[in-house]
Scaffold this active site. Structure first.
Site, PDB file in Angstrom:
ATOM      1  N   SER A 178      41.942  53.965  30.696  1.00  0.00           N
ATOM      2  CA  SER A 178      42.049  52.726  31.451  1.00  0.00           C
ATOM      3  C   SER A 178      42.535  51.598  30.554  1.00  0.00           C
ATOM      4  O   SER A 178      43.093  50.617  31.035  1.00  0.00           O
ATOM      5  CB  SER A 178      40.687  52.359  32.053  1.00  0.00           C
ATOM      6  OG  SER A 178      40.759  51.176  32.798  1.00  0.00           O
TER       7      SER A 178
ATOM      8  N   HIS B  91      36.525  43.881  33.981  1.00  0.00           N
ATOM      9  CA  HIS B  91      37.512  44.922  33.748  1.00  0.00           C
ATOM     10  C   HIS B  91      38.924  44.434  34.033  1.00  0.00           C
ATOM     11  O   HIS B  91      39.846  44.632  33.225  1.00  0.00           O
ATOM     12  CB  HIS B  91      37.190  46.135  34.609  1.00  0.00           C
ATOM     13  CG  HIS B  91      38.036  47.335  34.312  1.00  0.00           C
ATOM     14  ND1 HIS B  91      39.180  47.619  35.003  1.00  0.00           N
ATOM     15  CD2 HIS B  91      37.906  48.316  33.391  1.00  0.00           C
ATOM     16  CE1 HIS B  91      39.718  48.731  34.534  1.00  0.00           C
ATOM     17  NE2 HIS B  91      38.962  49.175  33.553  1.00  0.00           N
TER      18      HIS B  91
ATOM     19  N   ASP C 178      42.996  45.476  40.214  1.00  0.00           N
ATOM     20  CA  ASP C 178      41.740  45.656  39.506  1.00  0.00           C
ATOM     21  C   ASP C 178      40.667  44.777  40.144  1.00  0.00           C
ATOM     22  O   ASP C 178      40.629  44.640  41.368  1.00  0.00           O
ATOM     23  CB  ASP C 178      41.919  45.340  38.018  1.00  0.00           C
ATOM     24  CG  ASP C 178      41.204  46.340  37.137  1.00  0.00           C
ATOM     25  OD1 ASP C 178      39.968  46.286  37.103  1.00  0.00           O
ATOM     26  OD2 ASP C 178      41.874  47.159  36.501  1.00  0.00           O
TER      27      ASP C 178
END
Length: 1131
Positions: A489, A324, A293
Site C-alpha cells: 500500500s 492512511h 482512499d
C-alpha cells in the site's frame, strides 16, 4: 431527449448487501454491550456491533431490505434511468413490488451514469426481477408478463470473461444464486460486503474482515461458554487495505526501532533521485492525480495544490479520520518535510472509505465515473483482494484505463507465499507494484506471482510489473509531521508519484497512456540479482532511466516478459528449474502484449515461428494462441513449447524467436482506416534433455483442484481462522512450490496435467500425484485410471477433511446475497475421491483429526486431516493417536482417539500393476499453513510407487495396524443441497441431483509452421532486448552524479551500471552498454597509443636545429615600454 452513448464495455451489477448504519458511528454504549448469556446459536437478528462479513461459526446478522445495482448499456441521465427502470419493473413485476430509486448525493449525481441503485421491498432473496426477458420464478409462482427493455443490459453467461487472458475463468460468483440464461439480467444487491469491499484493519489487530465494533463486542458471544475459535478473513468478498501489519495507520514502531542501523537519512523521492528532475523544472505540474482512499484534511500544511476533495461515503466529512489517505497523498505530492514526488501536481482526493473503514460498491462505481469525467491522468489504488472474478469492478477498471487513466495498484501483502496476487494489480492494463526494503531485498510481505486466472488449463502471467520501496517509507502524518509505514500500500503511491512526475516531463502528452507508461517503467527497471520474475517483475523502479526512456519514446508494441529463456536462473524460475524433453507436457509461457499505439489493436495475420538452425531451433515445436483483440492497451500471447520427436535422445540448447505484428487505428490519421503497426520479436531459448525414465516422471493433477473464486472452498487447516479460503491455486508453482523444489532436488521431473485423466499417456509416467482435490471425476476418468494402474501407473493421494456437520458449522451469513454461505466441499472432496479408489476396496472417512506425533523418527503434525476408513487386508496401514477435531468444532469437547489410520500402502494384484499410497492430510506439503513438512514421507512414498521399494521404517513400524474394513461406520456422503455444480468443470445442473457433463475433448495444440533462419541467435536475450526508439544519448541530464545518493553498498555480484533490463524490442539502441564500453575503450586506447607512436617517430626522423635567441636586459625592456615602443618583435 435521451442520450445514447452506448459503451462497448458494460457494467454488470454485483450481488452485495447493505447493513443499516454501516459506516456510521456506533451508538453510545454499543461497544461495551454485554453478549448474550445463552450459548445456543441465535437466528439472524439486528446487531449494530456485528461485522457484516466476519466469518464466524456462531453469530447473528441483520437482514435488511433489498437494494440492487441495475446496470445500463450506456450513460444516461437520472430521468432516463428512472424511466427505463420504472417501465421494466412495472411490466415484469405486475405492480407486486414496492420500489424506489435510492438517492446518491455525491458529485457524480449531477452527471449521466451507467448504473442505478434501487430499493425493492418484498423481493425474494434469491429471485431477481427480470428486466429483459421471462422472469425467473420459483415453483408455484405465477409467471409474470415481461416486456424486454432495450436499454437494460442483458447478462450473458460468459460475457464478462471474454476479455480475460488465455484461459478465462468460467462464470460469475453467485449471480443471484442462478445461472442466467441469455436475455435475463440480475438485479444485484448492493452493500458493504461482496466483491468490492475494502475494510481496513482496526488498530492492534491483524488485517481481518472485522469492524472495531465487532472486535469489541463479538456477535452472540456466549458468556462463559466454550467456543470454537471464530474465523475472521481478509480474503472473502472484499478488497483490503494493503498497508502492512496490524493497523495500517500506525507507524512501524517496534519494527523500525530494530533497524536503527539501516535508518535512511533521505526521503524516498530523493533516494529515487526525483530531485534531479526537480532541478530540470519538472515537478508534476499539469498532471491530475487521484487518490482513492480515506480523505485528506483541508488545511494540511504539506499540500499546496489540492484541486478537489470529494466525499463518496455516507459520512458528512471530507477529512481523513484514519491517516492512511493522507500518507498516500503525501508520498505522491507533499511539498515539505517528507517530500512527495510531484508537489505541483493537481491532487484530486476521493474519500471512498468511512472512518469505520467501510466502503460500498456504488461509492466506487460513482467515484470511478467521476474520475473519468474529470479526465484524471493517474489513479492510485492501495487496496486489493483475491477476487479476479469481480466483474463489475474489473469492467470499470478496464473502462478507466481505456480513457487513458494510468492506474497504479498494490500487488498485495500475502507474501512470501506464491500465488497471492491481488486484484486489480494483477490485471494486464494496471501497473502492479510490489515492495522492497532499502537494502533492495524483496519485502517478505510482498505478494508473489503467478496469476491464477488461467488455471487449470493455462499458466499464469508475470506479476508484479515492478517493485519499489515499501518498507519503512516516510510520509505525511494525518494532521502534520511525518511517520513511517510499510506495505505494498506504500509502494503503490511511490510508483504513482513517480508516474505523475514522469508524465509532467513529456511535452507531447498524447504519447502518455497506460501502456506507454508501463513500457517505460519496465524497460528502465533495474533487475535485482538473485530474485525471480514472480517476485520482482521486471525489477526495481529507476526514475531517471524511466525519464530517459519516456522522453525518447515513440508509440510501439512490446512484450512482458520480452524473452523466454528456460536456461536463465534464478530470474526465469520456475521455467529454468526443469529442462524440457520429448513426450512431456508442453511448457506454457503466457506473455502480455502491451500496445502503446492505441487503446485497441489486433495481431496482423498470425505470429511467425522462426527457429535458428545453427542453434538447433528445429528441435523445438511451438504452438501460439493470442488475443483476437488487444483491449484496453494489452492482450496475451500464449506460447506452448515442446520437443520435436527427432530430439528424443538429444541434449543441448535450442533457440528461435516468434515474430508478432500489432496494428492499431491511427487516431490522428487523416485517412480513414489508417493504422499504426509495430513488429515485436520474442526470443526463445530452451534446454533439452533426453526423455527421462518413467520412474523419474511425476504427473501433478491440476485439473481436479478448485479454489476461490468463484465458490466458497475452505482452507485445509481449520485452525487457520484468519485465512479460511483456499485461493492460491494449489499449483506446484504457487502454494506447493517448496514441494516442487524438493522433488526437483531429488531428481524427479514434475509435470502438470491441466486436462481430464483421459488426456495423458500413462505409460510415460511412474506416479500420478493427487493432492487436495476438490473436483468431481468423470466416469470415463475412473475407468481409465483403473486401467492405467493395472498397466503399471502408480497413484499417491493426499486427502483432507470432509465432514458435512462441520461444513454446516463453518457456514457464514453473507450480506451480499442475503443467504448463508456453506462450503461446497471440505478441505478435499472425499466422496469423489472414494468413488475414484473404491474399485480397490479403499475409502477415506469423514473423521476430522489433528495432533503431533512421530513417524520413522520424524516429527509430524496432522492438521485437520481425515482417516482411512477402508483398505485392502493385504495392504500396509499406519495408525496414530490423534485429537478428534470434529468433536471440538461441533461440541467444544476434547477427546483423543487411539489408532487412527492415516497412511496406507498397497500393491495392486495385477501382473505388472502399479501401487497406491493414501495419506489423510496435505498440510504438511502445502506452503500455505505448513507447520512441519513431510517431504521425507513424500520421498518414501515415491520410492514405493516408482521403484516398488517398501520403506522399512513404514513396513516394520510399531504403528502398523490391521487394515480397517469400514464396517463400523458409513462412508461420507455429499452435502445435501450443495452447489458445487455451479463451479465444477465436471457437473452440470439437472433436475434432482447434478449429473456429469459430457466428457470434454482433450486439448490439441496446433503447432506453428516453422520458417527457419540460418543465422546466429543472440547470446544474451535479456541484454539484447530494448525498446525500439530509445536513444538515451539525446536525453540530457544535469550532472547526475552530484544527485545520486549512495544509499548502500552494492550487493555481491551486482553491477553498479544502470542497466535497462529486459527490454522490449531491438532497434537503434540495441547494443548493451556493458558490451560496447570495453570495445570503445580498447579502440580509444589504440588510437591514443598510435598518436603517440607517430609523434615519437616524427620527432626522431627530423634533424635537430637549435634556434638562436637574443636576450634583452630587463631594464631595456622597461625603458621601451615607458617610451611607448610597444612589443618587441620576436627573433
Amino acid at each position: 431527449m435521451l442520450p445514447f452513448p452506448v459503451l462497448a464495455s458494460v457494467l454488470l451489477g454485483l450481488l452485495a448487501g447493505l447493513l443499516p448504519g454501516a459506516g456510521t458511528q456506533p451508538e453510545p454504549g454499543a461497544r461495551g454491550s454485554p453478549p448474550p448469556a445463552s450459548g445456543e446459536p441465535l437466528p439472524p437478528q439486528p446487531d449494530a456491533n456485528c461485522s457484516q462479513l466476519t466469518l464466524k461459526l456462531e453469530f447473528s446478522s441483520e437482514v435488511v431490505e433489498h437494494e440492487y445495482i441495475v446496470a445500463f448499456t450506456g450513460y444516461f441521465s437520472a430521468r432516463a434511468r428512472s424511466h427505463y427502470i420504472s417501465s421494466a419493473l412495472r411490466s415484469s413485476a405486475g405492480g407486486l413490488l414496492e420500489w424506489h430509486i435510492v438517492s446518491r448525493e455525491n458529485p457524480a449525481s449531477h452527471f449521466p451514469s451507467d448504473f442505478e441503485l434501487v430499493h425493492i421491498r418484498q423481493a425474494p432473496p434469491r429471485q431477481p426481477a427480470d428486466l429483459r426477458g421471462p422472469p425467473l420464478h420459483q415453483e408455484g409462482d405465477a409467471p409474470a408478463q415481461s416486456v424486454p427493455h432495450p436499454k437494460v443490459h442483458p447478462r450473458k453467461t460468459q460475457e464478462a470473461a471474454h476479455r480475460a487472458p488465455l484461459c478465462p475463468a468460467e462464470g460469475a460468483l453467485l449471480c443471484c444464486g442462478c445461472v442466467l440464461q441469455p436475455g435475463a439480467v440480475c438485479l444485484y444487491e448492493e452493500g458493504v460486503g461482496g466483491y468490492r469491499e475494502s475494510l481496513f484493519a482496526p488498530p492492534g489487530r491483524e488485517l481481518v474482515s472485522q469492524s472495531p465494533e465487532a472486535a469489541a463486542a463479538p456477535c452472540n458471544a456466549s458468556a462463559g461458554s466454550p467456543r470454537w475459535p471464530s474465523w475472521q478473513s481478509s480474503r472473502p468478498f472484499r478488497r483490503s487495505s494493503l498497508s502492512l501489519g496490524s493497523g495500517f495507520w500506525h507507524a512501524t514502531g517496534r519494527h523500525s526501532s530494530r533497524r536503527l542501523l539501516r535508518a535512511i537519512p533521505r526521503h524516498v523521492a530523493q533516494i529515487l533521485q526525483a530531485d534531479v528532475l526537480w532541478q530540470m523544472g519538472h515537478t508534476g505540474s499539469g498532471v491530475k492525480v487521484a487518490v482513492f482512499d480515506t480523505g485528506l484534511s483541508e488545511k494540511h500544511p504539506h499540500f499546496k495544490n489540492v484541486k478537489e476533495r470529494t466525499n463518496w461515503t455516507n459520512e458528512k466529512t471530507l477529512d481523513d479520520g484514519l491517516g492512511h489517505g493522507t500518507f498516500v497523498a503525501g508520498v505522491i505530492a507533499s511539498m515539505r518535510e517528507c517530500q512527495g514526488f510531484a508537489p505541483d501536481s493537481e491532487l484530486h482526493i476521493f474519500r471512498v472509505f468511512t472512518n469505520n473503514q467501510v466502503s460500498y460498491t456504488s461509492w466506487f462505481l460513482d467515484a470511478f465515473n467521476y474520475a473519468i469525467l474529470k479526465k484524471i491522468d493517474v489513479l492510485n489504488l492501495s487496496i486489493g483482494g483475491p477476487d479476479f472474478m469481480d466483474h463489475p469492478f474489473v469492467d470499470k477498471v478496464w473502462e478507466l484505463t481505456a480513457n487513458k487513466v494510468i492506474m497504479v495498484s498494490a500487488i498485495g501483502n500475502d507474501g512470501p507465499l506464491y500465488g497471492t496476487l491481488n486484484n486489480p494489480a494483477d490485471q494486464m492494463d494496471v501497473i502492479g507494484v510490489g515492495g522492497i526494503d532499502f537494502e533492495d531485498n524483496i519485502a517478505r510481505f510482498s505478494s508473489r506471482g503467478m496469476t491464477t486466472w488461467e488455471l487449470p488449463g493455462g499458466y499464469g502471467r508475470v506479476k508484479p510489473d515492478i517493485v519499489t520501496y515499501g518498507s519503512g517509507v516516510r510520509g505525511s502524518g494525518m494532521k502534520e509531521g511525518c511517520r513511517s509505514l510499510s506495505g505494498t500500500s506504500v509502494a503503490s503511491p511511490v510508483v504513482a508519484g513517480a508516474v505523475t512526475l514522469l508524465a509532467s516531463t513529456v511535452l507531447n502528452r498524447e504519447l502518455v497512456n497506460p501502456a506507454s507508461m508501463k513500457q517505460a517503467l519496465i524497460a528502465s527497471a533495474r533487475r535485482l540479482p538473485g530474485v525471480n520474475m514472480f517476485e520482482q517483475g521486471h525489477g526495481k523502479l529507476d526514475l531517471i532511466r524511466a525519464y530517459q526512456v519516456l522522453n525518447s519514446y515513440r508509440p510501439q508494441a512490446s512484450l512482458s516478459p520480452s524473452y523466454i529463456d528456460l536456461t536463465e536462473c534464478p530470474y526465469m524460475w520456475p521455467y529454468c528449474s526443469q529442462p524440457i524433453y520429448y513426450g512431456g507436457m508442453p511448457t506454457i509461457v503466457n506473455v502480455t502484449i502491451l500496445n502503446g499505439m492505441g487503446v485497441t489493436g489486433r495481431i496482423v495475420d498470425k505470429p511467425i515461428w522462426q527457429p535458428y538452425l545453427p542453434q538447433n531451433g528445429d528441435h523445438m515445436d511451438v504452438a501460439i494462441s493470442y488475443s483476437p483483440v488487444l483491449w484496453p492497451w494489452a492482450g496475451y500471447l500464449a506460447v506452448s513449447i515442446s520437443v520435436a520427436k527427432k530430439a528424443a535422445s538429444w541434449e543441448g540448447v535450442a533457440q528461435g524467436h516468434v515474430m508478432v505484428t500489432v496494428a492499431s487505428p491511427a487516431e490522428n490519421d487523416s485517412e480513414v482506416g489508417g493504422e499504426l503497426t509495430s513488429t515485436v520479436k520474442l526470443p526463445i531459448k530452451v534446454k533439452i534433455v533426453p526423455t527421462p525414465p518413467r520412474s523419474k516422471r511425476v504427473l501433478w493433477d491440476q485439473y481436479h483442484n478448485l479454489r476461490y473464486p468463484p465458490g466458497y472452498f475452505p482452507r485445509d487447516n481449520l485452525r487457520m481462522k484468519n485465512d479460511p479460503l483456499d485461493w492460491n491455486g494449489d499449483h506446484i508453482h504457487t502454494n506447493f512450490r517448496d514441494m516442487y523444489q524438493h522433488l526437483r532436488s531429488m531428481g524427479y521431473f514434475v509435470e502438470v496435467l491441466g486436462a481430464p485423466i483421459t488426456c495423458f499417456d500413462a505409460s510415460q509416467y511412474g506416479t500420478l500425484l493427487m493432492v487436495d482435490s476438490e473436483e468431481e471425476y468423470f466416469p470415463e476418468e475412473i475407468t481409465k485410471l483403473r486401467r492405467d494402474i493395472d498397466n503399471g501407473l502408480s497413484l499417491i493421494v493426499f486427502s483432507d477433511w470432509y465432514n458435512t456437520s462441520v461444513m454446516r458449522k463453518v457456514k457464514f451469513y453473507d450480506e451480499n446475497t442475503r443467504q448463508w454461505w456453506m462450503p461446497d466441499t471440505g478441505g478435499a472432496n472425499v466422496p469423489a475421491l472414494n468413488d475414484l479408489i473404491s474399485v480397490w476396496g479403499m475409502a477415506f472417512s469423514d473423521g476430522l483429526y489433528e495432533g503431533d506425533f512421530t513417524l520413522a523418527d520424524h516429527d509430524m503434525y496432522y492438521a485437520s486431516g481425515c482417516s482411512i476408513a477402508r483398505f485392502p487386508e493385504d495392504g500396509i496401514v499406519i495408525a496414530k493417536n490423534l485429537k478428534d477435531q470434529g468433536l471440538e468444532v461441533l461440541k467444544q469437547e476434547t477427546a483423543v482417539v487411539e489408532g487412527v489410520p492415516i497412511l496406507g500402502l498397497y500393491q495392486t494384484p495385477s501382473d505388472g500393476g502399479g501401487r497406491i499410497a493414501l495419506y489423510g492430510d496435505s498440510n504438511c506439503i502445502d506452503d500455505s499453513h505448513r507447520q512441519k513438512d513431510c517431504f521425507w514421507l513424500l520421498d518414501a512414498l515415491l520410492q514405493y510407487t516408482s521403484y516398488s521399494m517398501t520403506p522399512p521404517s513404514l513396513s516394520h513400524s510399531h504403528s502398523r495396524v490391521a487394515p480397517p474394513t469400514g464396517a463400523d461406520r458409513p462412508l461420507p456422503q455429499r452435502l445435501e443441497g450443495n452447489h458445487l455444480y455451479r463451479y465444477s468443470k465436471v457437473l452440470e445442473a439437472h433436475l434432482g441431483d447434478p449429473k456429469p457433463r459430457p466428457l470434454p475433448a482433450c486439448p490439441h495444440l496446433s503447432w506453428a509452421k516453422p520458417q527457419p533462419l540460418n543465422e546466429t541467435a543472440p547470446s544474451n536475450l535479456w541484454k539484447h532486448q530494448k525498446l525500439l526508439s530509445v536513444d538515451l544519448d539525446k536525453v540530457a541530464l544535469p550532472n547526475m552524479k552530484a544527485y545520486r545518493p549512495q544509499v548502500r553498498p552494492l550487493s555481491p555480484g551486482e553491477s553498479g551500471a544502470w542497466d535497462i533490463p529486459g527490454g522490449i524490442m531491438p532497434g537503434r539502441y540495441n547494443q548493451e552498454v556493458g558490451q560496447t564500453i570495453p570495445v570503445f575503450a580498447f579502440l580509444g586506447a589504440m588510437v591514443v597509443l598510435s598518436f603517440f607512436v607517430v609523434q615519437l617517430t616524427k620527432a626522431k626522423s627530423k634533424p635537430k636545429r637549435r634556434k638562436p635567441r637574443i636576450k634583452r636586459p630587463t631594464y631595456l625592456q622597461q625603458q621601451q615600454a615607458a617610451a611607448g615602443g610597444g612589443k618587441a618583435p620576436a627573433v
